[in-house]
Design a protein around this motif. Structure first.
Motif, mmCIF file in Angstrom:
data_model
loop_
_atom_site.group_PDB
_atom_site.id
_atom_site.type_symbol
_atom_site.label_atom_id
_atom_site.label_comp_id
_atom_site.label_asym_id
_atom_site.label_seq_id
_atom_site.Cartn_x
_atom_site.Cartn_y
_atom_site.Cartn_z
ATOM 1 N N GLU A 94 0.818 -1.216 0.000
ATOM 2 C CA GLU A 94 0.000 0.000 0.000
ATOM 3 C C GLU A 94 0.851 1.266 0.000
ATOM 4 O OE1 GLU A 94 -2.705 -0.772 3.202
ATOM 5 O OE2 GLU A 94 -3.840 -2.197 1.961
ATOM 6 N N ASN A 95 2.043 1.192 0.624
ATOM 7 C CA ASN A 95 2.932 2.368 0.632
ATOM 8 C C ASN A 95 3.545 2.633 -0.740
ATOM 9 O OD1 ASN A 95 2.377 2.611 3.286
ATOM 10 N ND2 ASN A 95 4.358 1.857 4.025
ATOM 11 N N GLY A 96 3.490 1.646 -1.626
ATOM 12 C CA GLY A 96 4.035 1.808 -2.979
ATOM 13 C C GLY A 96 5.553 1.907 -2.953
ATOM 14 N N GLY A 97 6.133 2.380 -4.025
ATOM 15 C CA GLY A 97 7.582 2.578 -4.081
ATOM 16 C C GLY A 97 8.315 1.302 -4.442
ATOM 17 N N GLU A 98 9.601 1.340 -4.219
ATOM 18 C CA GLU A 98 10.480 0.232 -4.614
ATOM 19 C C GLU A 98 10.267 -0.992 -3.732
ATOM 20 O OE1 GLU A 98 14.416 0.695 -5.721
ATOM 21 O OE2 GLU A 98 13.396 1.684 -7.416
ATOM 22 N N LEU A 99 10.594 -2.123 -4.277
ATOM 23 C CA LEU A 99 10.543 -3.356 -3.492
ATOM 24 C C LEU A 99 11.669 -3.314 -2.442
ATOM 25 C CD1 LEU A 99 9.502 -6.390 -3.344
ATOM 26 C CD2 LEU A 99 11.461 -6.896 -4.789
ATOM 27 N N PRO A 100 11.345 -3.391 -1.158
ATOM 28 C CA PRO A 100 12.416 -3.355 -0.148
ATOM 29 C C PRO A 100 13.372 -4.545 -0.331
ATOM 30 C CG PRO A 100 10.249 -3.096 0.871
ATOM 31 C CD PRO A 100 10.013 -3.509 -0.548
ATOM 32 N N SER A 101 14.662 -4.268 -0.211
ATOM 33 C CA SER A 101 15.657 -5.311 -0.511
ATOM 34 C C SER A 101 15.547 -6.492 0.448
ATOM 35 C CB SER A 101 17.068 -4.735 -0.467
ATOM 36 O OG SER A 101 17.273 -4.219 0.824
ATOM 37 N N ARG A 102 14.967 -6.223 1.611
ATOM 38 C CA ARG A 102 14.817 -7.272 2.627
ATOM 39 C C ARG A 102 14.024 -8.495 2.120
ATOM 40 N NH1 ARG A 102 15.745 -7.437 8.571
ATOM 41 N NH2 ARG A 102 16.318 -9.604 8.291
ATOM 42 N N TYR A 103 13.239 -8.291 1.063
ATOM 43 C CA TYR A 103 12.439 -9.397 0.543
ATOM 44 C C TYR A 103 13.147 -10.177 -0.563
ATOM 45 C CZ TYR A 103 8.530 -7.609 3.205
ATOM 46 O OH TYR A 103 7.725 -7.220 4.244
ATOM 47 N N ILE A 104 14.264 -9.632 -1.016
ATOM 48 C CA ILE A 104 14.904 -10.282 -2.167
ATOM 49 C C ILE A 104 15.673 -11.522 -1.710
ATOM 50 C CG2 ILE A 104 16.618 -9.965 -4.018
ATOM 51 C CD1 ILE A 104 15.543 -7.098 -4.235
ATOM 52 N N TRP A 105 15.423 -12.588 -2.385
ATOM 53 C CA TRP A 105 15.990 -13.891 -2.013
ATOM 54 C C TRP A 105 17.486 -13.913 -2.303
ATOM 55 C CZ3 TRP A 105 15.744 -17.955 0.764
ATOM 56 C CH2 TRP A 105 16.304 -19.176 0.380
ATOM 57 N N ILE A 106 18.245 -14.264 -1.284
ATOM 58 C CA ILE A 106 19.686 -14.401 -1.480
ATOM 59 C C ILE A 106 19.986 -15.876 -1.342
ATOM 60 C CG2 ILE A 106 21.964 -13.659 -0.649
ATOM 61 C CD1 ILE A 106 20.182 -11.632 1.132
ATOM 62 N N CYS A 110 2.860 -9.437 -6.160
ATOM 63 C CA CYS A 110 4.227 -8.948 -5.940
ATOM 64 C C CYS A 110 4.807 -8.499 -7.279
ATOM 65 C CB CYS A 110 5.061 -10.078 -5.338
ATOM 66 S SG CYS A 110 6.783 -9.639 -5.107
ATOM 67 N N SER A 111 5.413 -7.313 -7.305
ATOM 68 C CA SER A 111 5.901 -6.774 -8.589
ATOM 69 C C SER A 111 7.073 -7.587 -9.145
ATOM 70 C CB SER A 111 6.310 -5.308 -8.424
ATOM 71 O OG SER A 111 7.337 -5.229 -7.455
ATOM 72 N N ARG A 112 7.811 -8.290 -8.270
ATOM 73 C CA ARG A 112 8.966 -9.059 -8.751
ATOM 74 C C ARG A 112 8.909 -10.516 -8.269
ATOM 75 N NH1 ARG A 112 13.359 -6.451 -11.003
ATOM 76 N NH2 ARG A 112 13.767 -8.584 -11.671
ATOM 77 N N PRO A 113 7.971 -11.264 -8.814
ATOM 78 C CA PRO A 113 7.869 -12.667 -8.376
ATOM 79 C C PRO A 113 9.105 -13.491 -8.708
ATOM 80 C CG PRO A 113 6.352 -12.213 -10.192
ATOM 81 C CD PRO A 113 6.967 -10.897 -9.821
ATOM 82 N N VAL A 145 10.226 -31.052 0.714
ATOM 83 C CA VAL A 145 10.568 -29.619 0.694
ATOM 84 C C VAL A 145 9.628 -28.951 -0.315
ATOM 85 C CG1 VAL A 145 12.361 -27.936 0.073
ATOM 86 C CG2 VAL A 145 12.965 -29.994 1.377
ATOM 87 N N HIS A 146 9.054 -27.840 0.082
ATOM 88 C CA HIS A 146 8.155 -27.109 -0.810
ATOM 89 C C HIS A 146 8.337 -25.620 -0.603
ATOM 90 C CE1 HIS A 146 6.074 -28.130 2.968
ATOM 91 N NE2 HIS A 146 5.363 -27.031 2.818
ATOM 92 N N ARG A 147 7.781 -24.834 -1.525
ATOM 93 C CA ARG A 147 7.876 -23.379 -1.422
ATOM 94 C C ARG A 147 6.642 -22.772 -2.078
ATOM 95 N NH1 ARG A 147 12.745 -22.322 -5.910
ATOM 96 N NH2 ARG A 147 11.526 -22.936 -7.757
ATOM 97 N N ALA A 148 6.368 -21.531 -1.726
ATOM 98 C CA ALA A 148 5.257 -20.842 -2.395
ATOM 99 C C ALA A 148 5.841 -19.653 -3.143
ATOM 100 C CB ALA A 148 4.230 -20.377 -1.373
ATOM 101 N N LEU A 149 5.434 -19.493 -4.394
ATOM 102 C CA LEU A 149 5.869 -18.346 -5.173
ATOM 103 C C LEU A 149 4.720 -17.353 -5.287
ATOM 104 C CD1 LEU A 149 8.102 -19.926 -7.963
ATOM 105 C CD2 LEU A 149 8.623 -19.421 -5.583
ATOM 106 N N THR A 150 5.062 -16.145 -5.710
ATOM 107 C CA THR A 150 4.028 -15.118 -5.835
ATOM 108 C C THR A 150 3.815 -14.827 -7.322
ATOM 109 O OG1 THR A 150 5.671 -13.382 -5.792
ATOM 110 C CG2 THR A 150 4.757 -14.038 -3.671
ATOM 111 N N ASN A 151 2.913 -13.930 -7.614
ATOM 112 C CA ASN A 151 2.780 -13.478 -8.999
ATOM 113 C C ASN A 151 2.354 -12.010 -8.992
ATOM 114 O OD1 ASN A 151 -0.269 -13.204 -9.757
ATOM 115 N ND2 ASN A 151 -0.076 -14.965 -8.390
ATOM 116 N N ALA A 152 2.526 -11.374 -10.152
ATOM 117 C CA ALA A 152 2.333 -9.918 -10.201
ATOM 118 C C ALA A 152 0.866 -9.508 -10.275
ATOM 119 C CB ALA A 152 3.109 -9.347 -11.392
ATOM 120 N N GLU A 153 0.002 -10.420 -10.657
ATOM 121 C CA GLU A 153 -1.388 -10.007 -10.928
ATOM 122 C C GLU A 153 -2.356 -10.273 -9.783
ATOM 123 O OE1 GLU A 153 0.096 -12.146 -13.391
ATOM 124 O OE2 GLU A 153 0.852 -10.309 -14.330
ATOM 125 N N ASN A 154 -2.226 -11.435 -9.166
ATOM 126 C CA ASN A 154 -3.293 -11.865 -8.260
ATOM 127 C C ASN A 154 -2.795 -12.149 -6.849
ATOM 128 O OD1 ASN A 154 -5.401 -12.165 -10.343
ATOM 129 N ND2 ASN A 154 -4.009 -13.737 -11.113
#
Ligand SMILES: O=C(O)CCC(=O)C(=O)O
Ligand SMILES: [Fe+2]
Length: 361
Positions: free
Chosen positions: A21-33, A225-228, A293-302
């Motif tokens: 809701e705050n908009g702006g750049e994707l905070p780096s804390r979410y980027i997978w390393i 998420c803008s960068r799934p 082992v499993h994971r959940a991914l996001t997508n930009a639309e829904n």
């Protein structure tokens, strides 16, 4: 890697929804390393679909139903093959009404769309895992998951922390109460069938879970998420439960399972329950059944909404491989005795190790 503290910290109190809701750049804390200790490969939305995940028909597992014993044996074999290969299956004909599953999903969505001030009434406090909130920080530089959740112990009932149970939407509590009853029935039926599929007495796992086995509900909400391609909805993990019963989103895919070293997309089956083995049943089955082992991914639309029910043995009881499944020559014992596995789970998870390795012999 420096640990932040032994207690989980609530990072800047921001939920993913607020970040969006705050908009702006994707905070780096979410980027997978990626790191060497748990390298499950890159995020890839286009992995093959897991068309082979078995579909198990509940009516064919019940002795009391009209199924013939050969149909039951056939279904038990299918169950065994599902749990030794994928560690999961899609359960159909579980006798929960479709309309009720629609209602569960509807109320879960409605909850996450309430104003923040309303949701914060059930907000997680710093010392607790339960309640509404974002991903919990367990170690410094942990890439955060793109998910907000509502996490509640639903059973044993006398351990429920009702202060975390939403009062809006109005029928939420009743829905969760009724869903818990259904899940306890499904859990009991599953534990019996799983025992029979291993040629064990039907009550083998029911007994080992104990009368005060635990069940946690986790409502997962993944905003778009803008960068799934850079962010996980939920990092790769295996569940610390005995069994997990997942109600997937009825339209939006996102779950992936690791089989060998290949990821597969789990297809949406709107009214099926996705059941997976957790670490504690892998331990009790002496490694015959796999906690995948499993994971959940996001997508930009829904957005995507799921509800996981984690079923586990009473944490005060010791668990270990079932004696009948240990054979010193053919199938040596793989795991030590362990009590309160969830504690071990979180300590290891914190170090980005696979928790089940802590109890391996
Ligand atoms: O949301 C999903 O598809 C997976 C949820 C899950 O793995 C979990 O809550 O442990
Ligand atoms: Fe999971």
């Amino acid at each position: 890697m420096a640990e932040v503290s032994t207690k989980p910290e609530v990072w800047s109190c921001k939920t993913v929804q607020e970040v969006v809701e705050n908009g702006g750049e994707l905070p780096s804390r979410y980027i997978w390393i990626r790191n060497d200790r748990s390298d499950y490969g890159p995020i890839d939305l286009n992995v093959p679909v897991a068309t082979e995940i078995p579909v198990i028909d509940f009516t064919r597992l019940q002795l009391s139903s009209s199924s013939s014993s050969s149909a039951i044996d056939e279904e038990l074999l299918k169950l065994r093959s599902a749990l030794t290969t994928w560690g999961c299956f899609q359960a159909i004909n579980h006798r929960i009404e479709n309309s009720f599953l629609d209602e569960v999903r509807h109320l879960a969505r409605e909850f996450f769309h309430l104003p923040m001030s309303e949701k914060q009434k059930t907000g997680r406090t710093e010392n607790d895992y339960e309640g509404y909130g974002n991903d919990i920080i367990l170690f410094e530089n942990q890439p955060l998951d793109w998910t907000d959740r509502l996490y509640l112990l639903v059973s044993p009932q006398d351990n429920q922390k009702l202060e975390y149970f939403p009062q809006t939407p109005q029928s939420f509590r009743k829905m969760l109460h009724d869903y818990t009853i259904e899940m306890k029935r499904v859990q009991a039926e599953l534990l019996k069938s799983i025992a029979r599929s291993l040629d064990l007495a039907e009550d083998c796992f029911v007994k080992r879970f104990g009368e005060r086995g635990t069940m946690y509900a986790r409502f997962n909400y993944y905003p778009p998420c803008s960068r799934p391609d850079l962010v996980h909805g939920l990092k790769p993990h295996a569940d610390g439960s005995g069994l997990t019963i997942l109600l997937q989103d009825d339209k939006v895919e996102g779950l992936q399972m690791l089989k060998g070293d290949q990821w597969f997309r789990v297809p949406v089956m709107p009214y099926a329950l996705l059941v997976n083995i957790g670490d504690q049943l892998e331990i009790m089955s002496n490694g015959i059944y796999k906690s995948p082992v499993h994971r959940a991914l996001t997508n930009a639309e829904n957005e995507r909404n799921t509800l996981a029910m984690f079923c586990a043995p009473d944490p005060t009881l010791e668990i270990e491989p079932v004696e009948e499944l240990v054979d010193n020559e053919k199938k040596p014992r793989l795991f030590k005795k362990v009590k309160n596995y969830p504690e071990t789970y979180f300590q290891y998870y914190q170090q980005m190790k696979r928790p089940i390795d802590a109890v391996r012999i």
